[in-house]
Motif scaffolding. Structure first.
Motif, short mmCIF file in Angstrom:
data_model
loop_
_atom_site.label_atom_id
_atom_site.label_comp_id
_atom_site.label_asym_id
_atom_site.label_seq_id
_atom_site.Cartn_x
_atom_site.Cartn_y
_atom_site.Cartn_z
N MET A 46 39.38 43.14 44.94
CA MET A 46 39.04 43.02 43.53
C MET A 46 38.25 44.25 43.10
O MET A 46 37.44 44.78 43.86
CB MET A 46 38.20 41.75 43.30
CG MET A 46 37.80 41.51 41.86
SD MET A 46 36.69 40.07 41.71
CE MET A 46 37.84 38.73 41.86
N GLN A 94 35.62 43.90 37.49
CA GLN A 94 35.95 42.50 37.23
C GLN A 94 34.78 41.59 37.60
O GLN A 94 34.44 40.67 36.86
CB GLN A 94 37.18 42.09 38.04
CG GLN A 94 38.48 42.74 37.63
CD GLN A 94 39.59 42.39 38.63
OE1 GLN A 94 39.94 43.18 39.50
NE2 GLN A 94 40.11 41.19 38.51
N GLU A 138 32.58 39.20 35.01
CA GLU A 138 32.47 37.75 35.20
C GLU A 138 31.02 37.32 35.37
O GLU A 138 30.55 36.40 34.69
CB GLU A 138 33.28 37.32 36.43
CG GLU A 138 34.78 37.37 36.23
CD GLU A 138 35.54 37.11 37.53
OE1 GLU A 138 34.92 36.62 38.50
OE2 GLU A 138 36.75 37.40 37.57
#
Length: 245
Positions: A103, A107, A111
């Motif tokens: 990832m 990201q 989040e």
């Protein structure tokens, strides 16, 4: 007595048996040292072009050293030597990828940072997108642009942040230890960027999330680095994010 640093701790975890260096590449943006694997680090040269007072020790024969000898360069006060040293450390580290998720660090930040105060040390391409999803974004930079804060503001802003994200380049300029000490004990702390050592040492020093890179195709990466590629232009690398167990 000098303080024991994160770099000291990283060096202490490296294999005792000397590992040969296969190649060293210093590109405009990225430095690579290939030993057990291909390790990357941001190329930091300094403020002046062609500063002949600060030269890389034994340049031209670095590939004749062991990876551990090159790793010691990470302690250098000359940024280009330190870049080579961090790349050498990364070439020797082996963290179990089964504990990681593939990832992008941006990201994770979007989040976790939704509606929160985020301090980001280092100027990353994802900043405009991140700014839209968090409550406050304080970007700290040695060479600040229009919306950035100067590095000197770290002592004021980092303690107020719910989430602190530190570029691994702060290992190269030897500011990471001090930056980690500024973090609120309850803050979520991330160390990110392709230079990030994938090592539990960073968890021991207060990081909750470690987001770095692993080279999959050495030839692709070395060709790109040699031609002045930024990380966005480099292929043959995957991004890995580890969370404190």
């Amino acid at each position: 007595m000098s303080k024991h640093t994160i770099i000291d701790d990283l060096l202490a975890t490296l294999p005792n048996k000397p590992v040969p260096v296969r190649s060293v590449h210093v590109g405009a943006h990225w430095t690579a040292v290939c030993s057990t694997r291909c390790g990357l680090a941001t190329t930091i040269i300094g403020d002046n072009c062609h500063d002949h007072k600060t030269v890389v020790r034994d340049a031209g024969s670095l590939h004749l050293k062991s990876a551990q000898e090159l790793a010691e360069y990470a302690k250098s006060n000359y940024p280009l030597e330190a870049s080579i040293g961090i790349a050498a450390i990364n070439s020797l580290l082996d963290m179990d990828e089964r504990n990681a998720v593939e990832m992008n660090a941006s990201q994770v930040l979007m989040e976790k940072g939704a509606g929160k105060n985020v301090a980001l040390v280092g100027h990353f391409p994802f900043i405009p997108k991140l700014r839209d999803s968090v409550k406050n974004l304080w970007v700290l930079e040695l060479n600040p642009t229009e919306d950035d804060y100067p590095a000197q503001a770290a002592s004021e802003l980092i303690p107020k942040a719910d989430i602190v994200a530190l570029t691994a380049s702060s290992l190269i300029n030897h500011t990471m230890d001090n930056l980690l000490e500024l973090c609120d004990p309850d803050a979520l702390v991330m160390i990110l960027g392709p230079s990030t050592p994938l090592s539990p040492v960073l968890f021991d020093r207060g990081a909750n999330i470690v987001a770095g890179s692993r080279v999959l195709d050495e030839n692709d990466v070395l060709h790109a680095i040699a031609q002045g590629s930024t990380f966005q232009q480099v292929t043959g690398v995957k991004l890995l994010t580890f969370t404190h167990p």
